[in-house]
Design a protein around this motif. Structure first.
Motif, PDB file in Angstrom:
ATOM      1  N   SER A 147      35.057  27.988  30.984  1.00 17.07           N
ATOM      2  CA  SER A 147      33.849  28.501  30.347  1.00 17.07           C
ATOM      3  C   SER A 147      32.775  27.409  30.378  1.00 17.07           C
ATOM      4  N   GLY A 163      37.886  32.329  31.836  1.00 18.45           N
ATOM      5  CA  GLY A 163      36.725  31.562  31.361  1.00 18.45           C
ATOM      6  C   GLY A 163      35.531  31.734  32.277  1.00 18.45           C
ATOM      7  N   THR A 193      34.014  35.089  31.844  1.00 20.39           N
ATOM      8  CA  THR A 193      33.214  35.098  30.614  1.00 20.39           C
ATOM      9  C   THR A 193      31.815  34.584  30.917  1.00 20.39           C
ATOM     10  N   CYS A 194      31.729  33.529  31.712  1.00 20.74           N
ATOM     11  CA  CYS A 194      30.416  33.011  32.130  1.00 20.74           C
ATOM     12  C   CYS A 194      29.653  34.065  32.934  1.00 20.74           C
ATOM     13  N   SER A 210      30.141  26.357  36.260  1.00 18.01           N
ATOM     14  CA  SER A 210      29.785  27.406  35.292  1.00 18.01           C
ATOM     15  C   SER A 210      28.415  27.986  35.595  1.00 18.01           C
TER      16      SER A 210
END
Length: 154
Positions: free
Chosen positions: A26, A60, A63-64, A112
């Protein structure tokens, strides 16, 4: 702090590694490689470690992607502290590689930002997921190769 979290991950085994990799994948700076290496050192199954780390890191990363998909560029810089410079580098990178830029989501500093930018650009989530999974798994495979001495970084 890191020592306590590392002990937590060791106690939780594969689930702890998945959690550590999720955090690392993330926008929060963290090293899942340290956790995976510690778990390999205490004898956990290498393939299950690589799969657990990959799953967590991809979750993760996705999610980004969802943050980027739901957000506006100014929110990303204001609330997530992803600098305009990082976003500009990520966008330039994506102009060159398109959705396959997600393969490089494991790269420190801009990984990210790449995935957030893919979300902002509304790239295909399926192709983003595939490319990101391939890159992150190969990174953990390389780490395992270094761990057992097959791959040398010197």
């Amino acid at each position: 702090m890191l020592d306590s979290f590392l002990l937590f991950c060791q106690d939780w085994g594969y689930l702890g590694l998945t959690l550590a990799a999720f955090i690392a994948g993330s926008v929060f700076p963290f090293s899942s490689e340290v956790v995976m290496t510690a778990l390999l050192k205490i004898g956990l199954n290498p393939w299950l470690c690589m799969v657990s780390a990959t799953i967590g890191n991809v979750m993760g990363g996705m999610t980004c992607y969802l943050i980027g998909r739901a957000g506006k560029p100014e929110w990303i810089t204001k609330y997530l502290k992803v600098s305009d410079e990082k976003m500009a580098k990520a966008m330039k990178f994506m102009d060159k590689y398109g959705v396959w830029a997600a393969f490089f989501a494991f790269v420190p500093y801009i990984g990210s930002a790449i995935v957030i930018a893919l979300g902002l650009m509304r790239s295909s989530w399926v192709f983003t997921l595939i490319a990101m999974t391939a890159g992150k798994f190969l990174r953990y495979l390389l780490l395992y190769g270094i761990f057992i001495g097959i791959v040398s970084i010197a």
